[in-house]
Design a protein around this motif. Structure first.
Motif, PDB file in Angstrom:
ATOM      1  N   PHE A 220     -15.495 -44.658  10.545  1.00 49.53           N
ATOM      2  CA  PHE A 220     -15.792 -44.312  11.928  1.00 49.53           C
ATOM      3  C   PHE A 220     -14.507 -44.315  12.736  1.00 49.53           C
ATOM      4  CE2 PHE A 220     -19.513 -46.413  10.194  1.00 49.53           C
ATOM      5  CZ  PHE A 220     -20.554 -45.595  10.594  1.00 49.53           C
ATOM      6  N   SER A 221     -14.519 -43.557  13.818  1.00 49.03           N
ATOM      7  CA  SER A 221     -13.399 -43.645  14.754  1.00 49.03           C
ATOM      8  C   SER A 221     -13.535 -44.955  15.525  1.00 49.03           C
ATOM      9  CB  SER A 221     -13.415 -42.460  15.725  1.00 49.03           C
ATOM     10  OG  SER A 221     -14.515 -42.581  16.624  1.00 49.03           O
ATOM     11  N   LEU A 222     -12.440 -45.400  16.085  1.00 47.31           N
ATOM     12  CA  LEU A 222     -12.480 -46.610  16.902  1.00 47.31           C
ATOM     13  C   LEU A 222     -13.441 -46.427  18.067  1.00 47.31           C
ATOM     14  CD1 LEU A 222     -11.417 -49.454  17.455  1.00 47.31           C
ATOM     15  CD2 LEU A 222      -9.450 -48.417  18.618  1.00 47.31           C
ATOM     16  N   GLU A 223     -13.444 -45.269  18.669  1.00 49.38           N
ATOM     17  CA  GLU A 223     -14.343 -44.992  19.794  1.00 49.38           C
ATOM     18  C   GLU A 223     -15.812 -45.090  19.371  1.00 49.38           C
ATOM     19  OE1 GLU A 223     -11.762 -42.980  18.840  1.00 49.38           O
ATOM     20  OE2 GLU A 223     -10.395 -43.631  20.432  1.00 49.38           O
ATOM     21  N   GLU A 224     -16.134 -44.581  18.188  1.00 47.09           N
ATOM     22  CA  GLU A 224     -17.518 -44.684  17.690  1.00 47.09           C
ATOM     23  C   GLU A 224     -17.900 -46.144  17.478  1.00 47.09           C
ATOM     24  OE1 GLU A 224     -18.419 -40.837  14.922  1.00 47.09           O
ATOM     25  OE2 GLU A 224     -16.766 -42.128  14.256  1.00 47.09           O
TER      26      GLU A 224
ATOM     27  N   THR B 196     -23.499 -56.087  15.406  1.00 46.11           N
ATOM     28  CA  THR B 196     -23.700 -57.400  16.022  1.00 46.11           C
ATOM     29  C   THR B 196     -22.943 -58.514  15.309  1.00 46.11           C
ATOM     30  OG1 THR B 196     -25.704 -57.734  14.706  1.00 46.11           O
ATOM     31  CG2 THR B 196     -25.987 -56.773  16.918  1.00 46.11           C
ATOM     32  N   ASP B 197     -22.333 -58.234  14.187  1.00 42.14           N
ATOM     33  CA  ASP B 197     -21.591 -59.234  13.434  1.00 42.14           C
ATOM     34  C   ASP B 197     -20.389 -59.696  14.258  1.00 42.14           C
ATOM     35  OD1 ASP B 197     -20.645 -60.635  10.978  1.00 42.14           O
ATOM     36  OD2 ASP B 197     -19.052 -59.128  11.114  1.00 42.14           O
ATOM     37  N   GLY B 198     -20.261 -61.001  14.458  1.00 39.57           N
ATOM     38  CA  GLY B 198     -19.247 -61.555  15.349  1.00 39.57           C
ATOM     39  C   GLY B 198     -17.816 -61.206  14.981  1.00 39.57           C
ATOM     40  N   LYS B 199     -17.462 -61.342  13.712  1.00 37.65           N
ATOM     41  CA  LYS B 199     -16.083 -61.042  13.308  1.00 37.65           C
ATOM     42  C   LYS B 199     -15.770 -59.571  13.489  1.00 37.65           C
ATOM     43  CE  LYS B 199     -17.012 -60.262   8.430  1.00 37.65           C
ATOM     44  NZ  LYS B 199     -18.456 -60.223   8.628  1.00 37.65           N
ATOM     45  N   THR B 200     -16.765 -58.734  13.285  1.00 35.24           N
ATOM     46  CA  THR B 200     -16.578 -57.298  13.431  1.00 35.24           C
ATOM     47  C   THR B 200     -16.413 -56.921  14.897  1.00 35.24           C
ATOM     48  OG1 THR B 200     -17.801 -56.897  11.391  1.00 35.24           O
ATOM     49  CG2 THR B 200     -17.611 -55.045  12.920  1.00 35.24           C
ATOM     50  N   VAL B 201     -17.246 -57.471  15.759  1.00 32.35           N
ATOM     51  CA  VAL B 201     -17.126 -57.210  17.197  1.00 32.35           C
ATOM     52  C   VAL B 201     -15.748 -57.650  17.689  1.00 32.35           C
ATOM     53  CG1 VAL B 201     -18.012 -57.832  19.478  1.00 32.35           C
ATOM     54  CG2 VAL B 201     -19.619 -57.323  17.619  1.00 32.35           C
ATOM     55  N   ALA B 202     -15.349 -58.879  17.327  1.00 32.93           N
ATOM     56  CA  ALA B 202     -14.045 -59.390  17.756  1.00 32.93           C
ATOM     57  C   ALA B 202     -12.914 -58.527  17.221  1.00 32.93           C
ATOM     58  CB  ALA B 202     -13.879 -60.835  17.292  1.00 32.93           C
ATOM     59  N   GLY B 203     -12.989 -58.155  15.952  1.00 35.13           N
ATOM     60  CA  GLY B 203     -11.936 -57.344  15.344  1.00 35.13           C
ATOM     61  C   GLY B 203     -11.821 -55.967  15.972  1.00 35.13           C
ATOM     62  N   ILE B 204     -12.947 -55.336  16.258  1.00 34.37           N
ATOM     63  CA  ILE B 204     -12.939 -53.998  16.863  1.00 34.37           C
ATOM     64  C   ILE B 204     -12.302 -54.052  18.252  1.00 34.37           C
ATOM     65  CG2 ILE B 204     -14.447 -52.224  17.873  1.00 34.37           C
ATOM     66  CD1 ILE B 204     -16.310 -52.732  15.409  1.00 34.37           C
ATOM     67  N   PHE B 205     -12.715 -55.021  19.076  1.00 33.47           N
ATOM     68  CA  PHE B 205     -12.170 -55.093  20.424  1.00 33.47           C
ATOM     69  C   PHE B 205     -10.704 -55.516  20.430  1.00 33.47           C
ATOM     70  CE2 PHE B 205     -16.683 -55.286  22.021  1.00 33.47           C
ATOM     71  CZ  PHE B 205     -16.627 -54.039  22.631  1.00 33.47           C
ATOM     72  N   ALA B 206     -10.321 -56.397  19.530  1.00 33.70           N
ATOM     73  CA  ALA B 206      -8.909 -56.794  19.446  1.00 33.70           C
ATOM     74  C   ALA B 206      -8.062 -55.601  19.008  1.00 33.70           C
ATOM     75  CB  ALA B 206      -8.736 -57.967  18.480  1.00 33.70           C
ATOM     76  N   TYR B 207      -8.551 -54.813  18.061  1.00 33.30           N
ATOM     77  CA  TYR B 207      -7.812 -53.649  17.609  1.00 33.30           C
ATOM     78  C   TYR B 207      -7.737 -52.594  18.711  1.00 33.30           C
ATOM     79  CZ  TYR B 207      -5.902 -50.191  14.415  1.00 33.30           C
ATOM     80  OH  TYR B 207      -5.075 -49.272  13.809  1.00 33.30           O
ATOM     81  N   GLN B 208      -8.824 -52.415  19.445  1.00 32.14           N
ATOM     82  CA  GLN B 208      -8.823 -51.477  20.566  1.00 32.14           C
ATOM     83  C   GLN B 208      -7.751 -51.890  21.588  1.00 32.14           C
ATOM     84  OE1 GLN B 208     -12.098 -51.710  23.377  1.00 32.14           O
ATOM     85  NE2 GLN B 208     -12.106 -49.482  23.576  1.00 32.14           N
ATOM     86  N   GLU B 209      -7.671 -53.159  21.885  1.00 35.20           N
ATOM     87  CA  GLU B 209      -6.677 -53.641  22.843  1.00 35.20           C
ATOM     88  C   GLU B 209      -5.264 -53.418  22.313  1.00 35.20           C
ATOM     89  OE1 GLU B 209      -5.285 -55.128  26.393  1.00 35.20           O
ATOM     90  OE2 GLU B 209      -7.300 -54.456  25.846  1.00 35.20           O
ATOM     91  N   LEU B 210      -5.061 -53.661  21.033  1.00 35.66           N
ATOM     92  CA  LEU B 210      -3.759 -53.435  20.424  1.00 35.66           C
ATOM     93  C   LEU B 210      -3.349 -51.967  20.537  1.00 35.66           C
ATOM     94  CD1 LEU B 210      -1.487 -54.709  18.533  1.00 35.66           C
ATOM     95  CD2 LEU B 210      -2.768 -53.612  16.700  1.00 35.66           C
TER      96      LEU B 210
ATOM     97  N   GLU C 122      -1.156 -57.174   9.415  1.00 36.64           N
ATOM     98  CA  GLU C 122      -0.688 -57.802  10.653  1.00 36.64           C
ATOM     99  C   GLU C 122      -1.825 -58.607  11.272  1.00 36.64           C
ATOM    100  OE1 GLU C 122       2.380 -57.685  11.725  1.00 36.64           O
ATOM    101  OE2 GLU C 122       3.147 -56.140  10.365  1.00 36.64           O
ATOM    102  N   PRO C 123      -1.537 -59.800  11.766  1.00 36.77           N
ATOM    103  CA  PRO C 123      -2.598 -60.612  12.372  1.00 36.77           C
ATOM    104  C   PRO C 123      -3.075 -60.032  13.700  1.00 36.77           C
ATOM    105  CG  PRO C 123      -0.481 -61.732  12.540  1.00 36.77           C
ATOM    106  CD  PRO C 123      -0.249 -60.487  11.747  1.00 36.77           C
ATOM    107  N   LEU C 124      -4.393 -60.068  13.904  1.00 34.86           N
ATOM    108  CA  LEU C 124      -4.996 -59.686  15.182  1.00 34.86           C
ATOM    109  C   LEU C 124      -5.411 -60.930  15.961  1.00 34.86           C
ATOM    110  CD1 LEU C 124      -7.374 -56.639  14.560  1.00 34.86           C
ATOM    111  CD2 LEU C 124      -5.424 -56.744  16.102  1.00 34.86           C
ATOM    112  N   LEU C 125      -6.276 -61.754  15.360  1.00 35.19           N
ATOM    113  CA  LEU C 125      -6.761 -62.959  16.013  1.00 35.19           C
ATOM    114  C   LEU C 125      -7.489 -63.833  15.007  1.00 35.19           C
ATOM    115  CD1 LEU C 125      -9.963 -62.314  18.099  1.00 35.19           C
ATOM    116  CD2 LEU C 125      -9.059 -60.636  16.561  1.00 35.19           C
TER     117      LEU C 125
END
Length: 168
Positions: free
Chosen positions: A134-138, A149-163, A92-95
Motif C-alpha cells: 500500500f502507499s503510505l497515504e492508503e 488497529t494493531d498498535g505497533k502498525t499504527v505507531a509505525g505508520i504515523f512515525a514513518y509519515q512524520e519522517l 533505521e530506528p523509528l521509535l
C-alpha cells in the motif's frame, strides 16, 4: 508462574507510597521488533494474518519476537525477510513503544528501511501470511477508518509519515 516461549505470567506484590500493598498479575515479554519497509515504487510491504487476540485477520507491519541475544534491529530485518522475502540494507530506528505497560513489560522497536531485493520467504510452520502493498497515504487512511488497529502498525505508520514530511 507460568512460563511460555515468548511470555511468562506471574503475580507480583506492589507496594505503594501510602503503605498499601496489592497483588498484580504481570506478563514478562522478550520484546519484539517491526519494520516499515518501502519498496522502489514507494509502496509499503504489509502482511495480513490471523491474530487470535483480535479474532480476525489483521493487516500489520512485518514483525516478530526478539530471540535471546539478538538485537532489535537484527530481529526486524530477520522478520521482514522471513515473512515477506524482502531484503534491506540498513534498518533505521523509528521509535520504541510499550503497548500495554500496565500489565506487561513488552517493548516493540520499530525500524524502517528501503527494500534492496527479495529472497525466499521462510515462514514458521504455523504461519499463514498474505503479503500486501500500500502507499503510505492508503495506510494512513486505513488507520483513520479503523481498518488497521494493531498498535505497533499504527505507531509505525504515523512515525514513518512524520519522517517523510521532514526535509531530507
Amino acid at each position: 508462574m507460568c512460563k511460555g516461549t515468548w511470555i511468562s505470567l506471574y503475580r507480583d506484590t506492589m507496594s505503594f507510597a501510602n503503605g498499601n500493598t496489592a497483588y498484580w498479575d504481570f506478563i514478562a515479554h522478550n520484546g519484539a521488533a517491526a519494520m516499515v519497509a518501502e519498496d522502489a515504487d514507494g509502496s509499503i510491504v504489509m502482511i495480513r494474518q490471523w491474530r487470535p487476540g483480535a479474532e480476525a485477520e489483521i493487516l500489520e507491519l512485518p514483525a516478530g519476537g526478539i530471540n535471546p541475544g539478538e538485537k532489535p534491529e537484527a530481529a526486524a530485518v530477520r522478520e521482514l525477510k522471513e515473512e515477506t522475502g524482502a531484503l534491506c540494507g540498513k534498518a533505521e530506528p523509528l521509535l520504541v513503544i510499550q503497548p500495554s505497560p500496565a500489565y506487561n513489560n513488552e517493548r516493540v522497536s520499530i525500524f524502517y528501511c528501503t527494500i534492496t531485493g527479495y529472497a525466499n520467504i521462510e515462514l514458521d510452520e504455523n504461519e499463514y501470511i498474505t503479503i500486501e502493498r500500500f502507499s503510505l497515504e492508503e495506510l494512513v487512511r486505513m488507520v483513520m477508518e479503523g481498518k488497521i488497529t494493531d498498535g505497533k502498525t499504527v505507531a509505525g505508520i504515523f512515525a514513518y509519515q512524520e519522517l517523510k514530511r521532514k526535509p531530507q
